[in-house]
Design a protein around this motif. Structure first.
Motif, PDB file in Angstrom:
ATOM      1  N   HIS A 224      20.142  45.005 -14.617  1.00 18.85           N
ATOM      2  CA  HIS A 224      19.274  45.831 -15.456  1.00 18.85           C
ATOM      3  C   HIS A 224      20.016  46.159 -16.744  1.00 18.85           C
ATOM      4  CE1 HIS A 224      21.635  48.979 -13.359  1.00 18.85           C
ATOM      5  NE2 HIS A 224      21.457  49.687 -14.458  1.00 18.85           N
ATOM      6  N   TYR A 225      19.256  46.448 -17.782  1.00 17.04           N
ATOM      7  CA  TYR A 225      19.873  46.882 -19.034  1.00 17.04           C
ATOM      8  C   TYR A 225      19.032  47.982 -19.661  1.00 17.04           C
ATOM      9  CZ  TYR A 225      16.694  43.352 -21.177  1.00 17.04           C
ATOM     10  OH  TYR A 225      15.609  42.587 -21.560  1.00 17.04           O
ATOM     11  N   VAL A 226      19.693  48.816 -20.431  1.00 14.85           N
ATOM     12  CA  VAL A 226      19.110  50.057 -20.923  1.00 14.85           C
ATOM     13  C   VAL A 226      19.380  50.173 -22.424  1.00 14.85           C
ATOM     14  CG1 VAL A 226      18.959  52.555 -20.560  1.00 14.85           C
ATOM     15  CG2 VAL A 226      19.746  51.069 -18.708  1.00 14.85           C
ATOM     16  N   ASP A 227      18.352  50.552 -23.194  1.00 14.81           N
ATOM     17  CA  ASP A 227      18.571  50.736 -24.627  1.00 14.81           C
ATOM     18  C   ASP A 227      18.747  52.218 -24.955  1.00 14.81           C
ATOM     19  OD1 ASP A 227      16.018  51.909 -24.798  1.00 14.81           O
ATOM     20  OD2 ASP A 227      15.060  50.056 -25.451  1.00 14.81           O
ATOM     21  N   GLU A 228      18.921  52.526 -26.233  1.00  9.11           N
ATOM     22  CA  GLU A 228      19.183  53.908 -26.637  1.00  9.11           C
ATOM     23  C   GLU A 228      18.015  54.840 -26.344  1.00  9.11           C
ATOM     24  OE1 GLU A 228      20.398  53.980 -30.718  1.00  9.11           O
ATOM     25  OE2 GLU A 228      22.525  53.714 -30.206  1.00  9.11           O
ATOM     26  N   ASP A 229      16.816  54.278 -26.195  1.00 11.47           N
ATOM     27  CA  ASP A 229      15.648  55.087 -25.842  1.00 11.47           C
ATOM     28  C   ASP A 229      15.524  55.295 -24.337  1.00 11.47           C
ATOM     29  OD1 ASP A 229      14.794  55.469 -28.468  1.00 11.47           O
ATOM     30  OD2 ASP A 229      13.660  53.586 -28.484  1.00 11.47           O
ATOM     31  N   ARG A 230      16.514  54.826 -23.591  1.00  8.40           N
ATOM     32  CA  ARG A 230      16.548  54.914 -22.130  1.00  8.40           C
ATOM     33  C   ARG A 230      15.406  54.113 -21.483  1.00  8.40           C
ATOM     34  NH1 ARG A 230      20.226  58.569 -19.980  1.00  8.40           N
ATOM     35  NH2 ARG A 230      21.863  58.823 -21.526  1.00  8.40           N
ATOM     36  N   ILE A 231      15.029  53.001 -22.089  1.00 11.20           N
ATOM     37  CA  ILE A 231      14.072  52.082 -21.502  1.00 11.20           C
ATOM     38  C   ILE A 231      14.829  51.059 -20.663  1.00 11.20           C
ATOM     39  CG2 ILE A 231      12.249  50.405 -21.941  1.00 11.20           C
ATOM     40  CD1 ILE A 231      11.541  53.252 -22.754  1.00 11.20           C
ATOM     41  N   TYR A 232      14.441  50.945 -19.402  1.00 13.74           N
ATOM     42  CA  TYR A 232      15.081  50.018 -18.475  1.00 13.74           C
ATOM     43  C   TYR A 232      14.313  48.701 -18.418  1.00 13.74           C
ATOM     44  CZ  TYR A 232      18.263  53.450 -16.382  1.00 13.74           C
ATOM     45  OH  TYR A 232      19.268  54.363 -16.175  1.00 13.74           O
ATOM     46  N   ARG A 233      15.056  47.602 -18.390  1.00  8.24           N
ATOM     47  CA  ARG A 233      14.485  46.276 -18.191  1.00  8.24           C
ATOM     48  C   ARG A 233      15.383  45.506 -17.223  1.00  8.24           C
ATOM     49  NH1 ARG A 233      13.861  47.572 -23.639  1.00  8.24           N
ATOM     50  NH2 ARG A 233      11.705  47.442 -24.396  1.00  8.24           N
ATOM     51  N   MET A 234      14.858  44.382 -16.699  1.00  4.90           N
ATOM     52  CA  MET A 234      15.633  43.546 -15.793  1.00  4.90           C
ATOM     53  C   MET A 234      15.775  42.142 -16.353  1.00  4.90           C
ATOM     54  SD  MET A 234      14.147  44.439 -12.024  1.00  4.90           S
ATOM     55  CE  MET A 234      13.642  46.112 -11.628  1.00  4.90           C
ATOM     56  N   GLY A 235      16.926  41.550 -16.100  1.00  2.41           N
ATOM     57  CA  GLY A 235      17.165  40.173 -16.482  1.00  2.41           C
ATOM     58  C   GLY A 235      17.953  39.471 -15.391  1.00  2.41           C
ATOM     59  N   PHE A 236      18.317  38.198 -15.629  1.00  4.85           N
ATOM     60  CA  PHE A 236      19.170  37.511 -14.664  1.00  4.85           C
ATOM     61  C   PHE A 236      20.075  36.522 -15.380  1.00  4.85           C
ATOM     62  CE2 PHE A 236      15.885  34.224 -14.872  1.00  4.85           C
ATOM     63  CZ  PHE A 236      16.602  33.037 -14.730  1.00  4.85           C
ATOM     64  N   PHE A 237      21.182  36.214 -14.738  1.00  2.00           N
ATOM     65  CA  PHE A 237      22.064  35.155 -15.214  1.00  2.00           C
ATOM     66  C   PHE A 237      22.557  34.355 -14.025  1.00  2.00           C
ATOM     67  CE2 PHE A 237      25.038  38.806 -14.765  1.00  2.00           C
ATOM     68  CZ  PHE A 237      26.022  38.245 -13.953  1.00  2.00           C
ATOM     69  N   ILE A 238      23.110  33.183 -14.303  1.00  2.36           N
ATOM     70  CA  ILE A 238      23.741  32.346 -13.294  1.00  2.36           C
ATOM     71  C   ILE A 238      25.198  32.172 -13.694  1.00  2.36           C
ATOM     72  CG2 ILE A 238      23.791  30.082 -12.171  1.00  2.36           C
ATOM     73  CD1 ILE A 238      20.783  29.904 -12.672  1.00  2.36           C
ATOM     74  N   ALA A 239      26.095  32.468 -12.758  1.00  2.00           N
ATOM     75  CA  ALA A 239      27.528  32.344 -13.007  1.00  2.00           C
ATOM     76  C   ALA A 239      28.082  31.129 -12.263  1.00  2.00           C
ATOM     77  CB  ALA A 239      28.266  33.610 -12.556  1.00  2.00           C
TER      78      ALA A 239
END
Length: 298
Positions: A224-239
């Motif tokens: 998950h990642y969060v911006d300065e407005d405290r909006i949460y979103r989800m993403g993904f990566f492959i390692a």
């Protein structure tokens, strides 16, 4: 459900895992005083719940004032659970507990749990980390070489931007080697550079969801990642499967975000969307669960 005293103020943010063909959700229950304990729900398919235990299966001990944020990893004949131990309003630390598969299944029959858990005094090579707030981490479901692997995030409130980092240990109690400040796996800056649609506000932190899942392409990891407005979103990566500190693919769009109807509400009430668990079940071979305004959703 909030029909019992220990979960009367909420039943949220589960960590999930599969064992012997069933899906288990270790779920945070909050009482009227705000103290958190962990309960258990059982599902045959990961969608419909067949049983919710009436008593908590893991409770605060010693100086802990609450236990929350379970992230569960099954490895061999052991179940490892990273969790957040509350030690005050603004003081929380990452802790580790484990239970054998055998004892967990025995607990299902007996309805008795506490004596079956082993609490680990998790240790870091950098001793100063015990003075840093921690609550966001996940252990990989298998060792790489001879080492256990963990993605984690510093919760040092003096830092304005916080990233996902990697640590290594053997045994899982530690000491965990967290490297130096150059050992970040995913930073807000890298994510901002990669995203096809730029956020309206700068991204201030990123955090790992549940344990990474090994696929033929590498370690599939939801965050998950969060911006300065405290909006949460989800993403993904492959390692990379042998070098999980290296991202080989970073998706350039969120895989989940709040709809327009919730955007202004999220700014004022900090709605959360935090992936906690991944269970082998579908073509994507995982179920992602998140908390949104106090509810568990799929």
């Amino acid at each position: 459900p909030n029909d019992l005293w220990w979960r009367s103020n909420g039943f949220t943010t589960p960590g999930a895992f599969r064992l012997n063909g069933k899906v288990y959700l270790i779920t945070r229950g909050i009482d009227e005083q705000g103290v958190s304990r962990l309960g258990l729900a059982v599902s045959a398919d990961g969608h419909s719940v067949e049983k919710i235990f009436e008593e908590p299966i893991f409770v605060p001990a010693g100086l802990e004032q609450g236990v929350e944020n379970p992230r569960v990893t099954v490895m061999g004949d052991q179940i490892y659970m990273l969790y957040t131990a509350r030690r005050g309003r603004d003081r929380f630390q990452l802790e580790l507990a484990s239970i054998s598969n055998e004892n967990f299944l025995l607990g299902l029959k007996e309805g008795k749990w506490e004596s079956k858990w082993r609490r680990h005094d998790i240790e870091f090579a950098d001793k100063s980390r015990r003075d840093v707030n921690d609550r966001n981490a996940a252990i990989f479901p298998q060792k790489i070489g001879s080492e256990y692997i963990m993605y984690f995030r510093d919760e040092d409130l003096t830092r304005t931007r916080r990233e996902i980092r990697i640590a290594y240990a053997n045994p899982p109690d530690g000491p965990w080697d967290t490297g130096d400040d150059t050992s970040a796996v995913l930073t807000p800056e890298l994510l901002e550079h990669r995203l096809a649609q730029k956020s309206e506000s700068p991204i201030v932190w990123v955090g790992v969801g549940g344990p990474p899942l090994l696929t033929k392409d590498g370690w599939f990891t939801v965050f998950h990642y969060v911006d300065e407005d405290r909006i949460y979103r989800m993403g993904f990566f492959i390692a990379d499967r042998n070098h999980p500190e290296k991202i080989i693919y970073l998706h350039d769009r969120p895989i989940w975000e709040l709809g327009d109807a919730y955007y202004d509400l999220a700014k004022s009430h900090q709605l959360l969307a935090i992936p906690r668990a991944k269970v082998v079940a579908t073509i994507a071979r995982r179920i992602n669960r998140f908390q949104l305004a106090g509810f568990i959703g799929l």
